[in-house]
Design an enzyme around this catalytic site. Structure first.
Site, PDB file in Angstrom:
ATOM      1  N   SER A 206       0.844  -1.206   0.000  1.00 51.63           N
ATOM      2  CA  SER A 206       0.000   0.000   0.000  1.00 51.63           C
ATOM      3  C   SER A 206       0.870   1.243   0.000  1.00 51.63           C
ATOM      4  CB  SER A 206      -0.879   0.009   1.248  1.00 51.63           C
ATOM      5  OG  SER A 206      -1.544   1.248   1.369  1.00 51.63           O
TER       6      SER A 206
ATOM      7  N   TYR B 165      -2.880  -0.887  10.509  1.00 48.37           N
ATOM      8  CA  TYR B 165      -2.877  -1.182   9.074  1.00 48.37           C
ATOM      9  C   TYR B 165      -1.537  -0.784   8.449  1.00 48.37           C
ATOM     10  CZ  TYR B 165      -4.326  -1.016   4.122  1.00 48.37           C
ATOM     11  OH  TYR B 165      -4.425  -1.205   2.765  1.00 48.37           O
TER      12      TYR B 165
HETATM   13  N1  LIG Z   1      -8.593  -0.450  -1.958  1.00 48.80           N
HETATM   14  C1  LIG Z   1      -7.551   0.301  -1.788  1.00 48.80           C
HETATM   15  O1  LIG Z   1      -7.593   1.503  -1.963  1.00 48.80           O
HETATM   16  C2  LIG Z   1      -6.267  -0.307  -1.364  1.00 48.80           C
HETATM   17  C3  LIG Z   1      -5.156   0.540  -1.217  1.00 48.80           C
HETATM   18  C4  LIG Z   1      -3.938  -0.005  -0.840  1.00 48.80           C
HETATM   19  C5  LIG Z   1      -3.838  -1.352  -0.600  1.00 48.80           C
HETATM   20  N2  LIG Z   1      -4.918  -2.158  -0.733  1.00 48.80           N
HETATM   21  C6  LIG Z   1      -4.759  -3.572  -0.437  1.00 48.80           C
HETATM   22  O2  LIG Z   1      -5.258  -4.336  -1.510  1.00 48.80           O
HETATM   23  C7  LIG Z   1      -5.706  -5.576  -1.008  1.00 48.80           C
HETATM   24  C8  LIG Z   1      -7.097  -5.831  -1.545  1.00 48.80           C
HETATM   25  O3  LIG Z   1      -7.969  -4.832  -1.111  1.00 48.80           O
HETATM   26  P1  LIG Z   1      -9.385  -4.546  -1.763  1.00 48.80           P
HETATM   27  O4  LIG Z   1      -9.558  -3.079  -1.731  1.00 48.80           O
HETATM   28  O5  LIG Z   1      -9.523  -5.228  -3.012  1.00 48.80           O
HETATM   29  O6  LIG Z   1     -10.330  -5.138  -0.629  1.00 48.80           O
HETATM   30  P2  LIG Z   1     -11.555  -6.169  -0.698  1.00 48.80           P
HETATM   31  O7  LIG Z   1     -12.165  -6.156   0.657  1.00 48.80           O
HETATM   32  O8  LIG Z   1     -12.419  -5.847  -1.841  1.00 48.80           O
HETATM   33  O9  LIG Z   1     -10.846  -7.554  -0.934  1.00 48.80           O
HETATM   34  C9  LIG Z   1     -10.085  -8.173   0.066  1.00 48.80           C
HETATM   35  C10 LIG Z   1     -10.391  -9.659   0.036  1.00 48.80           C
HETATM   36  O10 LIG Z   1      -9.543 -10.296   0.986  1.00 48.80           O
HETATM   37  C11 LIG Z   1     -10.294 -11.289   1.633  1.00 48.80           C
HETATM   38  N3  LIG Z   1      -9.735 -11.615   2.942  1.00 48.80           N
HETATM   39  C12 LIG Z   1      -9.781 -10.859   4.067  1.00 48.80           C
HETATM   40  N4  LIG Z   1      -9.212 -11.538   5.086  1.00 48.80           N
HETATM   41  C13 LIG Z   1      -8.821 -12.720   4.607  1.00 48.80           C
HETATM   42  C14 LIG Z   1      -8.186 -13.849   5.188  1.00 48.80           C
HETATM   43  N5  LIG Z   1      -7.856 -13.899   6.480  1.00 48.80           N
HETATM   44  N6  LIG Z   1      -7.918 -14.894   4.388  1.00 48.80           N
HETATM   45  C15 LIG Z   1      -8.260 -14.868   3.082  1.00 48.80           C
HETATM   46  N7  LIG Z   1      -8.857 -13.838   2.493  1.00 48.80           N
HETATM   47  C16 LIG Z   1      -9.143 -12.781   3.242  1.00 48.80           C
HETATM   48  C17 LIG Z   1     -11.676 -10.718   1.734  1.00 48.80           C
HETATM   49  O11 LIG Z   1     -12.636 -11.747   1.920  1.00 48.80           O
HETATM   50  C18 LIG Z   1     -11.821 -10.002   0.403  1.00 48.80           C
HETATM   51  O12 LIG Z   1     -12.418 -10.808  -0.578  1.00 48.80           O
HETATM   52  C19 LIG Z   1      -5.608  -5.498   0.491  1.00 48.80           C
HETATM   53  O13 LIG Z   1      -4.421  -6.095   0.936  1.00 48.80           O
HETATM   54  C20 LIG Z   1      -5.556  -4.021   0.733  1.00 48.80           C
HETATM   55  O14 LIG Z   1      -4.917  -3.693   1.949  1.00 48.80           O
HETATM   56  C21 LIG Z   1      -6.144  -1.663  -1.109  1.00 48.80           C
END
Ligand SMILES: NC(=O)c1ccc[n+]([C@@H]2O[C@H](COP(=O)([O-])OP(=O)(O)OC[C@H]3O[C@@H](n4cnc5c(N)ncnc54)[C@H](O)[C@@H]3O)[C@@H](O)[C@H]2O)c1
Ligand SMILES: [Zn+2]
Length: 678
Positions: A555, A568
């Site tokens: 991130s 986080y």
């Molecule tokens: N959305 C953003 O702006 C953003 C920014 C920086 C980083 N990220 C990172 O990107 C990644 C995906 O985020 P997203 O926005 O797509 O979120 P999202 O919630 O849409 O997807 C995350 C997925 O991870 C799964 N998950 C959560 N805990 C879990 C576990 N213990 N075991 C297996 N699966 C698990 C959830 O069920 C979900 O389907 C994350 O690591 C997040 O920190 C997202």
């Protein structure tokens, strides 16, 4: 409008192809003759519709048919230069086409055009091939069918075989078909119904004869200690051996794997004659193009340890490659195509099952199906007589046939991630889902791992059937669950080469509001979870010896410091340093480790949808639906970041262009100066 003869042909082909007892996948071909008005002369013209090259009878449609003029096909007989030059006749078929001709005519077109019957079926039924490969197949054919079915000694498919069968039909007006030695069956009829009934009669009569007359243990008595392992143990053993076996099958070029532990396979491997029979190899031309001439068979019982089995597999792989080189050298002639790879396509492990390989999952799966066909053939032939496949020189002539080589050369260039098996965590939603879709679109086989099995399977189904993607359940913070998910991935596609540590969640609380539980959850899922997934998958990659990629979806917050983010942000910084640590450690195995730093991905993100987005929108005084646009305005490029943008970065890191980069993070945040890497 479809000609009635062609319509009947398609319906018959679909019925015959729907039942695996009648022919192997994509094996055999069918035809019908009929009359149409020639649009050029207005006169009637006799045509033959015949299943074109490739394609499966079960799903045949009109576009899969080649359409040729019968008068011109029959004229070919007068210019046929003889068996030495029979391959030239395939090019001559193009001059017999009616109109645009439909699908490309196959090598078997001559048989269909030249045999004087309105409807002809050429099939590869296990029961028929059992008779065709029995040492006394000719005598058995007489015994089983009397004079209704005629024996044709082995001959490579082509124009001469077509002439031979036409002659047999002419000389034996009472006959309804023939057994093609070493190969399969051909049947004919005046109507489509008659041809179909004759085909089925030949197939079913052979099967009934085998059932009645076969000796009790066609594969010999059971081998002591070679019983199949119990279910759970067997799958665990298969998963433990799979990476080694995939590495062996991929020494010359990377392959996707398929695992089969059906009773047919396990019974064969538990019987005393399996080493002798496996060494004899397959027989039907279709079979060994997909399975290679023979499989690699582990010669240890399932009671041997995993370590001993792996060591022995490596020894056997070396021997297999030498043996295959010997086969090539003994049989190749000056204009033979170059050797295509010395690795086995079928690997048999007693007590455990069969691993089959191909350039993609479908090909790997079908190779396994074909070896099951071969086992059925061997069982039938050994039950009645002795299994006697065509000899090595003939096998070689088929495997390295110039016409087959030309077909291979015409294949479209593989996609950039073809043969690669990707495991994406948290791929049922948001960035993970978009990444899985991108990797699949670029040719990878994808394993979608997420907390909910149902959602993971739904996401996989959206990408296509199980030849493209499968869904598995995992909680990445649980070591046993991670191992189970990696095992499932390995059994689905043979191994793993590309891992995306994406699972995550965001709690965003101030220091004083962050509980110990909050801290642990963030770190368990993201820091510990990525570590566990990297550890389990790196073991697979190291055993495969095919290199690999691990990508962390870290991130902007692994660099950028702001309020309300201690758990986080710290977990993300932990992930970011894992990238560097593992890049340094795994490079010697050809494994690259890189990261992507996204920011502000609102669309499709579960993190934003589950309250965090509403909270942020309230803080900034915008409507939740406008949050993406609001974030865009804070970026240097003023662009909204979408899940697809992250997915593209993952692809670039793992794709063919960035082969010399490891330990890198790519920001995908539309430009945030405070998170620039330095
Ligand atoms: N959305 C953003 O702006 C953003 C920014 C920086 C980083 N990220 C990172 O990107 C990644 C995906 O985020 P997203 O926005 O797509 O979120 P999202 O919630 O849409 O997807 C995350 C997925 O991870 C799964 N998950 C959560 N805990 C879990 C576990 N213990 N075991 C297996 N699966 C698990 C959830 O069920 C979900 O389907 C994350 O690591 C997040 O920190 C997202
Ligand atoms: Zn055939």
């Amino acid at each position: 409008m479809t000609n009635p003869a062609a319509a009947a042909l398609i319906a018959r082909s679909n019925r015959l192809g729907a039942d695996p007892k009648n022919t192997n996948y994509a094996g055999g071909n069918t035809s019908a003759k009929g009359t149409e008005t020639d649009p050029v002369t207005g006169e009637p013209v006799e045509l033959v519709w015949v299943k074109g090259s490739g394609g499966d009878l079960g799903t045949l449609t009109e576009s899969g048919l080649a359409v040729l003029r019968l008068d011109r096909m029959r004229s070919l007989v007068d210019v046929y230069p003889g068996i030495e030059r029979e391959d030239e006749m395939v090019a001559a078929f193009d001059y017999c086409l009616h109109g645009k001709g439909g699908a490309a005519p196959s090598i078997d077109t001559a048989m269909h055009g030249l045999v004087d019957a309105a409807h002809v079926d050429h099939l590869h039924p296990d029961s028929g091939i059992a008779i065709a490969t029995a040492a006394d197949g000719e005598a058995l054919t007489k015994e089983i069918y009397g004079d209704k079915v005629v024996w044709v000694p082995w001959r490579r498919p082509g124009f001469q075989l077509g002439l031979d069968i036409a002659e047999i039909k002419a000389q034996n007006p009472q006959s309804i078909g023939c057994i093609l030695g070493g190969h399969g069956i051909t049947a004919w009829g005046d109507t489509s119904e008659e041809a179909e009934a004759n085909s089925l009669w030949i197939i079913d009569t052979a099967a009934a004869y085998i059932a009645e007359h076969s000796k009790a243990e066609p594969f010999g008595p059971p081998l002591d200690g070679y019983d199949a392992l119990p279910d759970t143990e067997r799958r665990a053993r298969a998963a433990a051996l799979a990476p080694t076996i995939r590495g062996i099958a991929s020494a010359d070029r990377p392959m996707v794997g398929h695992f089969t532990d059906s009773d047919v396979v396990l019974d064969f491997l538990a019987s005393s004659e399996h080493p002798r029979l496996a060494a004899l190899g397959t027989s039907c031309p279709d079979h060994f193009l997909r399975t290679k001439v023979k499989p690699l068979v582990l010669d240890l019982p399932p009671t041997a340890s995993v370590e001993d089995s792996i060591a022995r597999l490596h020894e056997l792989a070396g021997a297999y490659r030498e043996d295959y080189q010997g086969y090539y050298d003994r049989n190749a002639v000056a204009d033979s195509p170059a050797i295509r790879g010395k690795d086995p396509l079928i690997v048999l492990v007693p007590g455990v099952g069969m691993f089959s390989f191909g350039k993609d999952k479908q090909t790997a799966r079908v190779a396994g199906e074909f070896y099951v066909n071969a086992i059925n053939v061997m069982r039938g032939a050994e039950g009645l007589s002795t299994y006697a496949p065509i000899d090595e020189a003939e096998k070689f002539r088929i495997e390295y046939w110039a016409l087959e080589e030309a077909k291979l050369q015409r294949m479209p260039k593989p996609k950039p991630l073809a043969t690669r098996v990707a495991l994406v965590t948290g791929a049922a939603s948001g960035i993970g889902k978009a990444t899985a879709a991108k990797l699949a679109a670029e040719g990878a086989c994808v394993v979608i791992a997420d907390l909910s099995l149902e959602k993971a399977q739904e996401a996989a189904a959206e990408l296509g059937g199980s030849d493209v993607a499968v869904g598995v359940q995992v909680d990445v913070s649980d070591e046993a669950a991670v191992q189970a998910a990696v095992d499932a991935a390995v059994l689905a596609f043979g191994g793993v080469d590309l891992v995306v540590n994406n699972a995550g969640l965001s709690l965003s609380r101030s220091l004083l509001e962050t509980t110990e539980k909050d801290w642990d959850l963030q770190h368990d899922v993201m820091a510990k979870g990525s570590f566990l997934v990297a550890k389990a998958t790196a073991k697979v990659m190291i055993e495969q010896q095919l290199g690999g990629d691990i990508v962390y979806i870290s991130s902007k917050n692994s660099i950028f410091a702001g309020p309300n983010n201690v758990a986080y942000g710290a977990a993300k910084a932990d992930q970011a340093h894992q990238v560097r640590l593992l890049a340094a450690e795994l490079g010697e195995h050809g494994i690259k480790v890189n990261g992507v730093n996204p920011d502000g991905v609102v669309a499709g993100s579960g993190i934003f949808a589950s309250g965090w987005g509403a909270n942020r929108a309230a803080v900034y005084g915008v409507e939740e639906k406008d949050l993406g646009k609001f974030y865009a305005q804070r970026t240097i490029l003023k662009r909204e970041v979408l899940p697809e943008n992250i997915a593209n970065a993952v692809f670039v890191l793992c794709g063919p262009e960035l082969t010399h980069t490891t330990g890198l993070h790519i920001p995908v945040d539309a430009g945030v100066a405070a998170a620039f890497l330095r």
